[in-house]
Structure formats: C-alpha cells, structure tokens
Enzyme design. Structure first.
Site, mmCIF file in Angstrom:
data_model
loop_
_atom_site.group_PDB
_atom_site.id
_atom_site.type_symbol
_atom_site.label_atom_id
_atom_site.label_comp_id
_atom_site.label_asym_id
_atom_site.label_seq_id
_atom_site.Cartn_x
_atom_site.Cartn_y
_atom_site.Cartn_z
ATOM 1 N N ILE A 36 0.823 -1.211 0.000
ATOM 2 C CA ILE A 36 0.000 0.000 0.000
ATOM 3 C C ILE A 36 0.865 1.273 0.000
ATOM 4 O O ILE A 36 0.389 2.333 -0.388
ATOM 5 C CB ILE A 36 -0.949 -0.037 1.227
ATOM 6 C CG1 ILE A 36 -2.194 0.790 0.998
ATOM 7 C CG2 ILE A 36 -0.241 0.351 2.509
ATOM 8 C CD1 ILE A 36 -3.294 0.544 2.023
ATOM 9 N N ASN A 92 12.007 -8.367 6.643
ATOM 10 C CA ASN A 92 12.278 -7.620 7.869
ATOM 11 C C ASN A 92 11.854 -8.490 9.047
ATOM 12 O O ASN A 92 10.738 -9.015 9.065
ATOM 13 C CB ASN A 92 11.492 -6.306 7.885
ATOM 14 C CG ASN A 92 11.963 -5.344 6.812
ATOM 15 O OD1 ASN A 92 13.134 -5.336 6.447
ATOM 16 N ND2 ASN A 92 11.050 -4.539 6.298
ATOM 17 N N GLY A 98 12.481 -2.883 11.290
ATOM 18 C CA GLY A 98 11.406 -2.264 10.524
ATOM 19 C C GLY A 98 10.175 -3.131 10.340
ATOM 20 O O GLY A 98 9.260 -2.744 9.611
ATOM 21 N N GLN A 99 10.127 -4.307 10.984
ATOM 22 C CA GLN A 99 8.919 -5.129 10.836
ATOM 23 C C GLN A 99 7.767 -4.488 11.604
ATOM 24 O O GLN A 99 7.912 -4.156 12.793
ATOM 25 C CB GLN A 99 9.162 -6.560 11.350
ATOM 26 C CG GLN A 99 7.989 -7.481 11.011
ATOM 27 C CD GLN A 99 8.207 -8.925 11.452
ATOM 28 O OE1 GLN A 99 9.215 -9.275 12.065
ATOM 29 N NE2 GLN A 99 7.235 -9.771 11.133
ATOM 30 N N HIS A 105 6.257 -12.227 5.858
ATOM 31 C CA HIS A 105 6.065 -11.721 4.494
ATOM 32 C C HIS A 105 7.400 -11.403 3.866
ATOM 33 O O HIS A 105 8.313 -10.912 4.514
ATOM 34 C CB HIS A 105 5.175 -10.477 4.463
ATOM 35 C CG HIS A 105 5.616 -9.368 5.369
ATOM 36 N ND1 HIS A 105 5.337 -9.366 6.716
ATOM 37 C CD2 HIS A 105 6.321 -8.234 5.121
ATOM 38 C CE1 HIS A 105 5.846 -8.276 7.258
ATOM 39 N NE2 HIS A 105 6.462 -7.569 6.329
ATOM 40 N N HIS A 107 9.155 -8.982 1.062
ATOM 41 C CA HIS A 107 9.033 -7.812 0.192
ATOM 42 C C HIS A 107 9.789 -8.130 -1.090
ATOM 43 O O HIS A 107 10.964 -8.497 -1.046
ATOM 44 C CB HIS A 107 9.700 -6.582 0.814
ATOM 45 C CG HIS A 107 9.080 -6.064 2.062
ATOM 46 N ND1 HIS A 107 8.267 -4.954 2.079
ATOM 47 C CD2 HIS A 107 9.174 -6.472 3.344
ATOM 48 C CE1 HIS A 107 7.893 -4.704 3.324
ATOM 49 N NE2 HIS A 107 8.435 -5.605 4.117
HETATM 50 P P1 5GP Z 1 7.096 -4.639 7.394
HETATM 51 O O1 5GP Z 1 7.302 -3.202 7.784
HETATM 52 O O2 5GP Z 1 6.372 -5.404 8.488
HETATM 53 O O3 5GP Z 1 8.310 -5.352 6.897
HETATM 54 O O4 5GP Z 1 6.130 -4.607 6.127
HETATM 55 C C1 5GP Z 1 4.765 -4.372 6.214
HETATM 56 C C2 5GP Z 1 4.348 -3.761 4.899
HETATM 57 O O5 5GP Z 1 2.945 -3.840 4.823
HETATM 58 C C3 5GP Z 1 4.720 -2.279 4.748
HETATM 59 O O6 5GP Z 1 5.572 -2.124 3.618
HETATM 60 C C4 5GP Z 1 3.374 -1.587 4.583
HETATM 61 O O7 5GP Z 1 3.406 -0.524 3.639
HETATM 62 C C5 5GP Z 1 2.470 -2.710 4.130
HETATM 63 N N1 5GP Z 1 1.084 -2.552 4.511
HETATM 64 C C6 5GP Z 1 0.612 -2.159 5.739
HETATM 65 N N2 5GP Z 1 -0.727 -2.168 5.741
HETATM 66 C C7 5GP Z 1 -1.115 -2.583 4.491
HETATM 67 C C8 5GP Z 1 -2.396 -2.792 3.889
HETATM 68 O O8 5GP Z 1 -3.467 -2.619 4.487
HETATM 69 N N3 5GP Z 1 -2.406 -3.198 2.592
HETATM 70 C C9 5GP Z 1 -1.253 -3.410 1.892
HETATM 71 N N4 5GP Z 1 -1.377 -3.795 0.618
HETATM 72 N N5 5GP Z 1 -0.024 -3.235 2.439
HETATM 73 C C10 5GP Z 1 0.036 -2.821 3.715
#
Ligand code: 5GP
Ligand code: ZN
Length: 119
Positions: A36, A92, A98-99, A105, A107
C-alpha cells in the site's frame, strides 16, 4: 494451533478477503499483493496463507511454504519484468529491523536501482 489465522492480524484478514488488497498472484499456500506504500516502482508483498509471526518461525515449522514464498518471488519478478535489471527480496524480522506486521512476508522490490547496503 500453530499457523492458525489470528483475529487481530491484518495479513490474515487479507488472506481471508475481509481486508481488500491488489492481489497479483495466489497459490494454494501463498498470496502476493501490492504494498500500500510502495518503496520502489514494483513493491509486492508475498505472504503465506498460514500465520507465523516472521520468516524464521515459518521456516522452522513449514519449510516447504517458506520455499514457496521464494519461488513466487522469482516467478513474480519475471512476470513484472524486474528480473533483468535486478531485484531484492527482503524479510524484515523484528521491530528494530522495521517489521510492523507480524505475519511473515517477503518484500519483492525492483524497477529502480537498489543501493547496497540498505539503511
Ligand atoms: P514490514 O514493515 O512489516 O516489513 O512490512 C509491512 C508492509 O505492509 C509495509 O511495507 C506496509 O506498507 C504494508 N502494509 C501495511 N498495511 C497494508 C495494507 O493494508 N495493505 C497493503 N497492501 N499493504 C500494507
Ligand atoms: Zn496473520
């Protein structure tokens, strides 16, 4: 039970379809959808349908599904045509890295030059 959906987990809700997402590919074990808040021209999240908080716990419990994430990353990179220049797959792990969503998941990032080392 390990791997069961968690009621308060955003990505479990995306798997269930109760939170919408721009899904690019789905398999029996994985879902891939556009981030997003993209950090590159192509920024796709690839998640297991089962809930584990991070890549390490997923891999310990379900190594085949961890491999599915990596296979999907490569196939989606080819579909998105970011494999020629090069792309990055990032897990992450932990708040200090940064998680922010504690459902494992990957990226998949590409479509621009990517510096190394990352910040
Ligand atoms: P993290 O920071 O945990 O490695 O990655 C989480 C990712 O999820 C972030 O890059 C963030 O932009 C994405 N994200 C958070 N909420 C949503 C959502 O509701 N929909 C989508 N498509 N991505 C999301
Ligand atoms: Zn979850």
């Amino acid at each position: 039970m390990a791997g069961e959906p968690q009621a308060d987990c955003l990505f479990c809700k995306i798997v269930a379809g109760t939170v919408p997402a721009t899904v690019v590919r789905e398999t029996g074990t994985t879902v891939a959808f556009r981030d997003i808040n993209p950090q590159a021209p192509t920024h796709i999240l690839i998640i297991p349908k089962v809930h584990y908080p991070d890549a390490a716990s997923l891999t310990a419990a379900e190594p085949g599904i961890a491999a599915d994430l990596l296979r999907e990353a490569g196939e989606i990179a080819a579909e998105e045509k970011i494999d020629g220049h090069g792309y990055r797959v990032v897990f992450n792990t932990g708040a200090g890295a940064g998680q922010t969503v504690f459902h494992a998941h990957a990226h998949l990032l590409g479509g621009r030059g990517l510096e190394w080392p990352p910040g």
